[in-house]
Write a protein that holds these residues in place. Sequence first.
Motif, PDB file in Angstrom:
ATOM      1  N   GLY A 213       0.625  -1.335   0.461  1.00  0.00           N
ATOM      2  CA  GLY A 213       0.231  -0.262  -0.403  1.00  0.00           C
ATOM      3  C   GLY A 213       0.446   1.595   0.059  1.00  0.00           C
ATOM      4  N   LEU A 214       0.323   2.253  -0.447  1.00  0.00           N
ATOM      5  CA  LEU A 214       1.077   3.778  -0.504  1.00  0.00           C
ATOM      6  C   LEU A 214       0.329   4.446  -0.584  1.00  0.00           C
ATOM      7  CD1 LEU A 214       3.358   3.104  -4.092  1.00  0.00           C
ATOM      8  CD2 LEU A 214       3.981   3.141  -2.046  1.00  0.00           C
ATOM      9  N   ILE A 215       0.955   5.582   0.133  1.00  0.00           N
ATOM     10  CA  ILE A 215       0.110   6.395   1.000  1.00  0.00           C
ATOM     11  C   ILE A 215       1.104   7.998   0.434  1.00  0.00           C
ATOM     12  CG2 ILE A 215      -0.988   7.721   2.896  1.00  0.00           C
ATOM     13  CD1 ILE A 215      -1.976   4.996   3.945  1.00  0.00           C
ATOM     14  N   SER A 216       0.810   8.897   0.273  1.00  0.00           N
ATOM     15  CA  SER A 216       1.175  10.499   0.122  1.00  0.00           C
ATOM     16  C   SER A 216       0.909  11.306   0.685  1.00  0.00           C
ATOM     17  CB  SER A 216       1.165  10.783  -1.038  1.00  0.00           C
ATOM     18  OG  SER A 216       1.861  12.144  -1.449  1.00  0.00           O
ATOM     19  N   LEU A 217       1.371  11.953   2.056  1.00  0.00           N
ATOM     20  CA  LEU A 217       1.019  12.669   2.439  1.00  0.00           C
ATOM     21  C   LEU A 217       1.985  14.463   2.073  1.00  0.00           C
ATOM     22  CD1 LEU A 217       1.664  11.726   6.191  1.00  0.00           C
ATOM     23  CD2 LEU A 217      -0.624  12.091   4.964  1.00  0.00           C
ATOM     24  N   ASP A 218       2.721  14.472   1.207  1.00  0.00           N
ATOM     25  CA  ASP A 218       3.099  15.536   0.189  1.00  0.00           C
ATOM     26  C   ASP A 218       2.315  16.284  -0.848  1.00  0.00           C
ATOM     27  OD1 ASP A 218       4.844  17.618  -0.587  1.00  0.00           O
ATOM     28  OD2 ASP A 218       7.000  15.778  -1.367  1.00  0.00           O
ATOM     29  N   THR A 219       1.732  17.547   0.051  1.00  0.00           N
ATOM     30  CA  THR A 219       0.437  18.177  -0.610  1.00  0.00           C
ATOM     31  C   THR A 219       1.228  19.677  -0.964  1.00  0.00           C
ATOM     32  OG1 THR A 219      -0.119  18.670   1.909  1.00  0.00           O
ATOM     33  CG2 THR A 219      -1.052  17.073   0.204  1.00  0.00           C
ATOM     34  N   TYR A 220       2.930  19.591  -1.114  1.00  0.00           N
ATOM     35  CA  TYR A 220       3.255  20.967  -0.921  1.00  0.00           C
ATOM     36  C   TYR A 220       4.458  20.995  -2.022  1.00  0.00           C
ATOM     37  CZ  TYR A 220       2.589  22.132   3.922  1.00  0.00           C
ATOM     38  OH  TYR A 220       2.013  22.367   4.920  1.00  0.00           O
ATOM     39  N   ARG A 221       4.850  20.044  -2.173  1.00  0.00           N
ATOM     40  CA  ARG A 221       5.998  20.125  -2.914  1.00  0.00           C
ATOM     41  C   ARG A 221       4.694  19.567  -4.741  1.00  0.00           C
ATOM     42  NH1 ARG A 221       9.358  15.656  -5.519  1.00  0.00           N
ATOM     43  NH2 ARG A 221       8.637  14.704  -3.940  1.00  0.00           N
ATOM     44  N   VAL A 222       5.148  20.384  -5.614  1.00  0.00           N
ATOM     45  CA  VAL A 222       4.521  20.261  -6.916  1.00  0.00           C
ATOM     46  C   VAL A 222       5.215  18.727  -7.320  1.00  0.00           C
ATOM     47  CG1 VAL A 222       4.225  20.972  -9.256  1.00  0.00           C
ATOM     48  CG2 VAL A 222       4.598  23.053  -7.329  1.00  0.00           C
ATOM     49  N   GLY A 223       4.351  18.175  -8.182  1.00  0.00           N
ATOM     50  CA  GLY A 223       4.550  16.806  -8.952  1.00  0.00           C
ATOM     51  C   GLY A 223       5.185  16.049  -7.773  1.00  0.00           C
ATOM     52  N   ALA A 224       4.670  16.498  -6.549  1.00  0.00           N
ATOM     53  CA  ALA A 224       4.989  14.391  -5.540  1.00  0.00           C
ATOM     54  C   ALA A 224       3.908  14.134  -5.203  1.00  0.00           C
ATOM     55  CB  ALA A 224       5.541  16.153  -3.926  1.00  0.00           C
ATOM     56  N   GLN A 225       3.004  14.540  -5.290  1.00  0.00           N
ATOM     57  CA  GLN A 225       1.872  12.999  -5.640  1.00  0.00           C
ATOM     58  C   GLN A 225       1.555  12.301  -7.460  1.00  0.00           C
ATOM     59  OE1 GLN A 225      -2.055  14.889  -4.926  1.00  0.00           O
ATOM     60  NE2 GLN A 225      -0.505  16.167  -3.838  1.00  0.00           N
ATOM     61  N   GLU A 226       2.621  13.012  -7.846  1.00  0.00           N
ATOM     62  CA  GLU A 226       1.674  13.001 -10.206  1.00  0.00           C
ATOM     63  C   GLU A 226       3.545  11.364  -9.765  1.00  0.00           C
ATOM     64  OE1 GLU A 226       1.701  15.750  -8.591  1.00  0.00           O
ATOM     65  OE2 GLU A 226      -0.537  15.290  -9.820  1.00  0.00           O
ATOM     66  N   GLN A 227       4.418  11.942  -8.723  1.00  0.00           N
ATOM     67  CA  GLN A 227       6.201  10.854  -9.104  1.00  0.00           C
ATOM     68  C   GLN A 227       5.558   9.938  -7.874  1.00  0.00           C
ATOM     69  OE1 GLN A 227       9.065  12.470  -6.758  1.00  0.00           O
ATOM     70  NE2 GLN A 227       9.963  10.682  -7.586  1.00  0.00           N
ATOM     71  N   LEU A 228       4.707   9.372  -7.648  1.00  0.00           N
ATOM     72  CA  LEU A 228       4.789   8.497  -6.120  1.00  0.00           C
ATOM     73  C   LEU A 228       3.420   7.572  -7.147  1.00  0.00           C
ATOM     74  CD1 LEU A 228       4.944   7.255  -4.281  1.00  0.00           C
ATOM     75  CD2 LEU A 228       2.869   8.077  -2.900  1.00  0.00           C
ATOM     76  N   ARG A 229       2.333   8.813  -7.965  1.00  0.00           N
ATOM     77  CA  ARG A 229       1.250   7.497  -8.384  1.00  0.00           C
ATOM     78  C   ARG A 229       1.875   6.382  -9.421  1.00  0.00           C
ATOM     79  NH1 ARG A 229      -2.605  12.297  -7.725  1.00  0.00           N
ATOM     80  NH2 ARG A 229      -4.037  11.136  -5.728  1.00  0.00           N
ATOM     81  N   ALA A 230       3.062   7.999 -10.950  1.00  0.00           N
ATOM     82  CA  ALA A 230       3.764   7.019 -11.747  1.00  0.00           C
ATOM     83  C   ALA A 230       4.567   5.570 -11.559  1.00  0.00           C
ATOM     84  CB  ALA A 230       4.920   8.393 -12.720  1.00  0.00           C
ATOM     85  N   TYR A 231       5.171   5.884 -10.365  1.00  0.00           N
ATOM     86  CA  TYR A 231       5.986   4.973  -9.411  1.00  0.00           C
ATOM     87  C   TYR A 231       4.718   3.462  -9.547  1.00  0.00           C
ATOM     88  CZ  TYR A 231      10.499   6.726  -9.016  1.00  0.00           C
ATOM     89  OH  TYR A 231      11.550   7.693  -8.964  1.00  0.00           O
ATOM     90  N   GLY A 232       3.933   3.941  -8.553  1.00  0.00           N
ATOM     91  CA  GLY A 232       3.020   3.182  -8.157  1.00  0.00           C
ATOM     92  C   GLY A 232       2.157   1.903  -9.557  1.00  0.00           C
ATOM     93  N   GLN A 233       1.846   2.703 -10.778  1.00  0.00           N
ATOM     94  CA  GLN A 233       1.263   2.411 -11.527  1.00  0.00           C
ATOM     95  C   GLN A 233       3.064   1.591 -12.410  1.00  0.00           C
ATOM     96  OE1 GLN A 233       0.210   6.068 -14.365  1.00  0.00           O
ATOM     97  NE2 GLN A 233      -1.413   6.158 -12.900  1.00  0.00           N
ATOM     98  N   MET A 234       4.243   1.947 -12.033  1.00  0.00           N
ATOM     99  CA  MET A 234       4.924   0.866 -12.781  1.00  0.00           C
ATOM    100  C   MET A 234       5.143  -0.375 -12.372  1.00  0.00           C
ATOM    101  SD  MET A 234       8.404   1.869 -13.402  1.00  0.00           S
ATOM    102  CE  MET A 234       8.761   1.839 -11.294  1.00  0.00           C
ATOM    103  N   LEU A 235       4.433  -0.377 -11.231  1.00  0.00           N
ATOM    104  CA  LEU A 235       4.247  -1.168 -10.201  1.00  0.00           C
ATOM    105  C   LEU A 235       3.259  -2.710  -9.726  1.00  0.00           C
ATOM    106  CD1 LEU A 235       6.862  -0.043  -7.016  1.00  0.00           C
ATOM    107  CD2 LEU A 235       7.532  -1.481  -9.111  1.00  0.00           C
ATOM    108  N   GLY A 236       2.275  -2.000  -9.982  1.00  0.00           N
ATOM    109  CA  GLY A 236       1.046  -2.566 -10.247  1.00  0.00           C
ATOM    110  C   GLY A 236       0.293  -2.017  -9.201  1.00  0.00           C
ATOM    111  N   VAL A 237       0.564  -0.956  -8.408  1.00  0.00           N
ATOM    112  CA  VAL A 237       0.030  -1.120  -6.924  1.00  0.00           C
ATOM    113  C   VAL A 237      -0.391   1.120  -6.959  1.00  0.00           C
ATOM    114  CG1 VAL A 237       0.814  -0.269  -4.567  1.00  0.00           C
ATOM    115  CG2 VAL A 237       2.025  -1.883  -6.403  1.00  0.00           C
ATOM    116  N   VAL A 238      -1.305   0.648  -6.404  1.00  0.00           N
ATOM    117  CA  VAL A 238      -3.081   2.554  -6.233  1.00  0.00           C
ATOM    118  C   VAL A 238      -1.774   2.953  -5.362  1.00  0.00           C
ATOM    119  CG1 VAL A 238      -4.733   3.565  -5.720  1.00  0.00           C
ATOM    120  CG2 VAL A 238      -4.137   0.921  -6.920  1.00  0.00           C
ATOM    121  N   ALA A 239      -1.428   4.171  -5.569  1.00  0.00           N
ATOM    122  CA  ALA A 239      -1.286   5.289  -4.739  1.00  0.00           C
ATOM    123  C   ALA A 239      -2.515   6.424  -3.902  1.00  0.00           C
ATOM    124  CB  ALA A 239       0.021   5.767  -5.517  1.00  0.00           C
TER     125      ALA A 239
END
Length: 480
Positions: free
Chosen positions: A291-317
């Motif tokens: 399971g992946l959870i992001s708390l980074d609401t400040y840095r631009v593109g932080a959520q998209e970066q974790l989602r991209a890694y999740g899609q590559m691994l087949g995991v929902v962020a």
Amino acid sequence: MNIQRFTAATSREALAKARQAFGDGTLILSNRPTENGVEVVATAEDALDMLDQGSSGSSGKGKSSFASRTAEPLNYKDVASQVEDDAAQLSMSTLSFQDYVRERMARRRSEAGQDQTPAPATREVTQERLPRAAPTPSHTQEIAALQAKTIPARKPTAPAAPAPLPKGIADELHAMKELIEDRFNTLNWLGQARQNPIQANLMLKLIRAGYSPTLSRTILERMPEGSDANEAVRWVVDVLERNLRTDANGLALHEEGGTFALIGATGVGKTTTAAKLAGLCARRHGPGSVGLISLDTYRVGAQEQLRAYGQMLGVVAHLAHDRAALQDLLGLLAGKKMVLIDTTGLAPRDPRKREMLELLDLPNVKRLLVLNAGGHGDTLDDTVTSFKSASAQQVIFSKIDEAVKLGPAIDAAIRHQLVVRGVTTGQRVPEDWEAASASKLVRGSLRATGNSAYDPKASDLGFIFNQSSATNLTAGHLHA
């Protein structure tokens, strides 16, 4: 006059031997380094009193210059000049003479006060005026109260307690004593290092590798005597390996499982590290175990970066905006083998850091501190101090491939008793991940890196020790 010499490996041990022989009234007449350590010449205070009496019989004045001066209120400059005169006369060390001055001044004040008492029928002792640097209204009132207060006389069998020195003078004398001790210990160590070139060369090697002077000196002070160059190097490497704590004897993070929150400063690689751990767990137990959870609401593109890694691994962020959302997501992902929380990167002194750490103060949430292995020693030390938790702190060394020197990161882990759970060696997910090996990290840190403008020279050792000896490593934390 009973004067004895005491020799020991250090000045503290020699002073302890002197005090065992003469008790609390020990006076240190001189000390000097020798081939066998430090030599201290000492005598008892009673012997000095006999000298005072002998000098009064042969002199028309009847009292020493010090006794005559201390019969009157003194200011700080008078005390300083008297210390220098009497230190030269007695050939005593400045360190021991400070204690002597304080005791003698108090005793002379007490004797002077008793000589000026009224008739025996109404015998009273008036407290003497205390010396001060500059009068203030509050201090004037306190001194007036002390002068007005009288203490009824008692039997001569109970000697009067010595009057304490004013706080300002006492603090300065205490600071001077600590400074002299620090410089004396430094010169003593440097003298030993000059006699032992192997020790001096190892000190330079550790400092050039990025280890702090505090840790380097603590290790080398415990090095066995009589070792040749090769044996000394092997001994230092063994000490560093034994004191660098890793999870080599336990389960790896992705095998252990659980809920982990990755914390640390900005740009140290928390998001990439989370993706690598998720990839390792998914490769071993399947994508549904992570399971992946992001708390980074400040840095631009932080959520998209974790989602991209999740899609590559087949995991929902997932994204959590506050504590309530985080608790809901943790409940939703409770059945996962591993849950990774990617947090906002914050500087150690950022006021938002406390709020974020309180947000993670939830049951079963473990914190993983990510440290940039190529960071400066002061920066790493500040980060560890700011993010360190009450329980055993677990860390990950990131960007090993970018680090010129690994000494600062290893030094911080040893001094703060951190447990290294793994290292990242590049940007590939999840390939660039390695288990933490104390042997590999320590030996890699001591490899020659070539000439650097920041490397100290042998002549710089004195300056390094003078700057570093104020902070000492607790001996109980080092297994040498």
